[in-house]
Design a protein around this motif. Structure first.
Motif, PDB file in Angstrom:
ATOM      1  N   GLY A  56     -28.847 -86.250 107.860  1.00 23.52           N
ATOM      2  CA  GLY A  56     -28.137 -86.901 106.559  1.00 23.52           C
ATOM      3  C   GLY A  56     -26.352 -86.920 106.541  1.00 23.52           C
ATOM      4  N   PRO A  57     -25.860 -86.524 105.675  1.00 30.44           N
ATOM      5  CA  PRO A  57     -24.169 -86.876 105.829  1.00 30.44           C
ATOM      6  C   PRO A  57     -23.905 -85.910 106.854  1.00 30.44           C
ATOM      7  CG  PRO A  57     -25.215 -85.987 103.591  1.00 30.44           C
ATOM      8  CD  PRO A  57     -26.281 -85.760 104.364  1.00 30.44           C
ATOM      9  N   PHE A 114     -33.536 -91.982 100.527  1.00 27.69           N
ATOM     10  CA  PHE A 114     -32.670 -92.243 101.568  1.00 27.69           C
ATOM     11  C   PHE A 114     -31.988 -93.498 101.527  1.00 27.69           C
ATOM     12  CE2 PHE A 114     -35.705 -88.814 103.258  1.00 27.69           C
ATOM     13  CZ  PHE A 114     -35.274 -87.888 102.490  1.00 27.69           C
ATOM     14  N   PHE A 144     -40.149 -84.492 105.802  1.00 25.09           N
ATOM     15  CA  PHE A 144     -40.367 -85.702 105.688  1.00 25.09           C
ATOM     16  C   PHE A 144     -41.025 -86.392 106.827  1.00 25.09           C
ATOM     17  CE2 PHE A 144     -36.662 -84.282 103.131  1.00 25.09           C
ATOM     18  CZ  PHE A 144     -37.109 -84.430 101.821  1.00 25.09           C
ATOM     19  N   TRP A 145     -41.297 -85.555 107.911  1.00 25.42           N
ATOM     20  CA  TRP A 145     -41.787 -86.192 109.141  1.00 25.42           C
ATOM     21  C   TRP A 145     -43.127 -86.490 109.048  1.00 25.42           C
ATOM     22  CZ3 TRP A 145     -39.183 -82.381 113.224  1.00 25.42           C
ATOM     23  CH2 TRP A 145     -37.624 -82.435 112.845  1.00 25.42           C
ATOM     24  N   GLY A 168     -32.220 -85.788 111.678  1.00 25.59           N
ATOM     25  CA  GLY A 168     -32.105 -85.956 110.366  1.00 25.59           C
ATOM     26  C   GLY A 168     -31.081 -85.243 109.561  1.00 25.59           C
ATOM     27  N   ASP A 196     -30.286 -89.980 112.404  1.00 18.10           N
ATOM     28  CA  ASP A 196     -30.901 -90.153 111.229  1.00 18.10           C
ATOM     29  C   ASP A 196     -31.799 -91.458 111.196  1.00 18.10           C
ATOM     30  OD1 ASP A 196     -30.555 -88.500 108.464  1.00 18.10           O
ATOM     31  OD2 ASP A 196     -31.396 -90.259 108.068  1.00 18.10           O
ATOM     32  N   SER A 197     -32.756 -91.800 110.450  1.00 17.05           N
ATOM     33  CA  SER A 197     -33.454 -92.862 110.269  1.00 17.05           C
ATOM     34  C   SER A 197     -32.873 -93.799 109.185  1.00 17.05           C
ATOM     35  CB  SER A 197     -35.011 -92.734 110.177  1.00 17.05           C
ATOM     36  OG  SER A 197     -35.052 -91.946 109.127  1.00 17.05           O
ATOM     37  N   SER A 198     -32.014 -93.233 108.434  1.00 13.23           N
ATOM     38  CA  SER A 198     -31.638 -93.910 107.182  1.00 13.23           C
ATOM     39  C   SER A 198     -29.854 -94.357 107.647  1.00 13.23           C
ATOM     40  CB  SER A 198     -31.431 -92.937 106.101  1.00 13.23           C
ATOM     41  OG  SER A 198     -30.330 -93.447 105.174  1.00 13.23           O
ATOM     42  N   ARG A 213     -32.089 -79.358 109.999  1.00 19.06           N
ATOM     43  CA  ARG A 213     -32.304 -78.566 108.715  1.00 19.06           C
ATOM     44  C   ARG A 213     -32.820 -79.503 107.760  1.00 19.06           C
ATOM     45  NH1 ARG A 213     -30.464 -78.383 103.955  1.00 19.06           N
ATOM     46  NH2 ARG A 213     -31.106 -76.505 102.765  1.00 19.06           N
ATOM     47  N   GLY A 214     -33.961 -79.035 106.979  1.00 18.36           N
ATOM     48  CA  GLY A 214     -34.418 -79.694 105.670  1.00 18.36           C
ATOM     49  C   GLY A 214     -34.918 -81.276 105.866  1.00 18.36           C
ATOM     50  N   SER A 215     -35.195 -81.508 107.348  1.00 18.05           N
ATOM     51  CA  SER A 215     -35.654 -83.038 107.393  1.00 18.05           C
ATOM     52  C   SER A 215     -37.087 -82.933 107.848  1.00 18.05           C
ATOM     53  CB  SER A 215     -34.878 -83.548 108.855  1.00 18.05           C
ATOM     54  OG  SER A 215     -35.350 -84.780 108.858  1.00 18.05           O
ATOM     55  N   ASP A 274     -35.501 -92.648 114.942  1.00 16.77           N
ATOM     56  CA  ASP A 274     -36.454 -91.851 114.184  1.00 16.77           C
ATOM     57  C   ASP A 274     -36.960 -90.608 115.281  1.00 16.77           C
ATOM     58  OD1 ASP A 274     -39.339 -91.107 113.279  1.00 16.77           O
ATOM     59  OD2 ASP A 274     -39.089 -92.822 111.779  1.00 16.77           O
ATOM     60  N   VAL A 275     -37.158 -89.696 114.556  1.00 19.27           N
ATOM     61  CA  VAL A 275     -37.463 -88.361 115.249  1.00 19.27           C
ATOM     62  C   VAL A 275     -38.836 -88.585 116.322  1.00 19.27           C
ATOM     63  CG1 VAL A 275     -38.948 -87.306 113.218  1.00 19.27           C
ATOM     64  CG2 VAL A 275     -38.030 -86.009 115.326  1.00 19.27           C
ATOM     65  N   HIS A 276     -39.723 -89.596 115.666  1.00 16.59           N
ATOM     66  CA  HIS A 276     -40.869 -89.890 116.148  1.00 16.59           C
ATOM     67  C   HIS A 276     -40.781 -90.540 117.660  1.00 16.59           C
ATOM     68  CE1 HIS A 276     -41.933 -89.169 111.999  1.00 16.59           C
ATOM     69  NE2 HIS A 276     -43.111 -88.344 112.683  1.00 16.59           N
ATOM     70  N   MET A 281     -27.450 -92.988 105.287  1.00 14.43           N
ATOM     71  CA  MET A 281     -26.934 -91.602 105.360  1.00 14.43           C
ATOM     72  C   MET A 281     -26.026 -91.716 106.556  1.00 14.43           C
ATOM     73  SD  MET A 281     -28.475 -89.129 103.567  1.00 14.43           S
ATOM     74  CE  MET A 281     -29.882 -88.719 102.727  1.00 14.43           C
TER      75      MET A 281
HETATM   76  N1  SAM Z   1     -30.106 -82.192 107.490  1.00 15.86           N
HETATM   77  C1  SAM Z   1     -29.103 -82.597 106.243  1.00 15.86           C
HETATM   78  C2  SAM Z   1     -28.761 -81.429 105.507  1.00 15.86           C
HETATM   79  O1  SAM Z   1     -29.553 -80.247 105.610  1.00 15.86           O
HETATM   80  O2  SAM Z   1     -28.048 -81.529 104.662  1.00 15.86           O
HETATM   81  C3  SAM Z   1     -29.971 -83.570 105.602  1.00 15.86           C
HETATM   82  C4  SAM Z   1     -31.335 -83.144 105.069  1.00 15.86           C
HETATM   83  S1  SAM Z   1     -32.072 -84.530 104.077  1.00 15.86           S
HETATM   84  C5  SAM Z   1     -32.890 -83.678 103.033  1.00 15.86           C
HETATM   85  C6  SAM Z   1     -33.337 -85.268 105.122  1.00 15.86           C
HETATM   86  C7  SAM Z   1     -32.758 -86.117 106.257  1.00 15.86           C
HETATM   87  O3  SAM Z   1     -33.831 -86.396 107.018  1.00 15.86           O
HETATM   88  C8  SAM Z   1     -32.627 -87.313 105.334  1.00 15.86           C
HETATM   89  O4  SAM Z   1     -31.048 -87.799 105.847  1.00 15.86           O
HETATM   90  C9  SAM Z   1     -33.478 -88.529 106.023  1.00 15.86           C
HETATM   91  O5  SAM Z   1     -33.147 -89.790 106.477  1.00 15.86           O
HETATM   92  C10 SAM Z   1     -33.804 -87.803 107.300  1.00 15.86           C
HETATM   93  N2  SAM Z   1     -35.123 -88.181 108.124  1.00 15.86           N
HETATM   94  C11 SAM Z   1     -36.362 -88.278 107.271  1.00 15.86           C
HETATM   95  N3  SAM Z   1     -37.363 -88.706 107.869  1.00 15.86           N
HETATM   96  C12 SAM Z   1     -36.712 -88.787 109.288  1.00 15.86           C
HETATM   97  C13 SAM Z   1     -37.199 -89.279 110.512  1.00 15.86           C
HETATM   98  N4  SAM Z   1     -38.550 -89.509 110.614  1.00 15.86           N
HETATM   99  N5  SAM Z   1     -36.379 -89.367 111.583  1.00 15.86           N
HETATM  100  C14 SAM Z   1     -35.034 -89.286 111.447  1.00 15.86           C
HETATM  101  N6  SAM Z   1     -34.583 -88.890 110.097  1.00 15.86           N
HETATM  102  C15 SAM Z   1     -35.148 -88.622 109.193  1.00 15.86           C
END
Ligand code: SAM
Length: 213
Positions: free
Chosen positions: A52-53, A8, A122-123, A50, A72-74, A117-119, A100-102, A77
């Motif tokens: 992302g783009p 990320f 990674f939590w 989360g 997003d935490s990045s 979606r898809g985030s 951060d989601v936490h 991104m």
């Molecule tokens: N939601 C987007 C999509 O579906 O195209 C991006 C999915 S990408 C696989 C996962 C995203 O979750 C990354 O941008 C990452 O930085 C973010 N992410 C991961 N852990 C996170 C956290 N603890 N808090 C916020 N964002 C987080």
């Protein structure tokens, strides 16, 4: 941060952006419509966790009257997301939030619709993340949090494309969206004792929480 879906950092963010604009591109408007239909919320404040783009949040803003915040935490991104908001002419409707989601940097009861979606794969602490999301949800608000590709056809065509790039892609997908992980996520959410239902079908796996009025 390093994961199977890429890092990320700047390079990871650019890779995610490229995938979101090619192989995954048809998925976001389909999921956006499913969210709007299933949640019945088309105006107010939406948080894409989360993001992302930013593809899902941007598709939601384009299909509704929602004002969208991309969290997003990045920082890398978010840089990419900023450019996507600008290119789509949505600077007034879609904004960025580093966090951060936490530990979501928003007040309680402030968001009408939380999507992601898809985030969540990674939590680190799912229970804390879902509690935080519930905290920021406004009375009458709903969530749509999980992962998936919208339809079986999209899921299968994406798998074919992504496997060409990465032979391990399907096993990564199945680890995230397979029955074991679905059961684990359902167990965490049930343990919180918060009102919710789970959608587990060809559209993906989604946790719909609702805060009563
Ligand atoms: N939601 C987007 C999509 O579906 O195209 C991006 C999915 S990408 C696989 C996962 C995203 O979750 C990354 O941008 C990452 O930085 C973010 N992410 C991961 N852990 C996170 C956290 N603890 N808090 C916020 N964002 C987080």
């Amino acid at each position: 941060m390093e994961h199977e879906m890429g890092r990320f950092d700047r390079e990871g963010a650019e890779r995610m952006d490229r995938i979101a604009k090619t192989a995954f591109a048809p998925v976001y408007p389909v999921i956006a419509e499913q969210i709007l239909d299933r949640c019945g919320i088309r105006s107010g404040r939406c948080l894409d966790v989360g993001s992302g783009p930013g593809s899902l949040g941007i598709a939601l803003a384009q299909a509704s009257d929602l004002t969208v915040t991309l969290l997003d935490s990045s920082p890398d991104m978010l840089e990419v997301a900023k450019e996507n908001i600008r290119k789509n002419g949505l600077l007034g409707r879609v904004s960025l939030l580093a966090g951060d989601v936490h530990d979501i940097p928003l007040p309680p009861d402030s968001v009408d619709l939380v999507v992601s979606r898809g985030s969540l794969f990674f939590w680190e602490d799912l229970a804390r993340a879902f509690s935080e999301i519930y905290r920021v949800l406004a009375p009458g608000g709903k969530t749509y949090i999980g992962g998936g590709f919208g339809t079986a056809e999209l899921r299968d065509s994406i798998a074919a494309t992504m496997t060409e790039e990465n032979p391990d892609w399907k096993s990564f997908r199945d680890r995230n969206l397979g029955p074991g992980n679905r059961t684990r996520i359902a167990g965490v959410v049930a343990g919180l004792g918060l009102p919710h239902r789970i959608i587990s079908d060809d559209s993906g796996y989604w946790v719909m929480m609702e805060k009563s009025e």
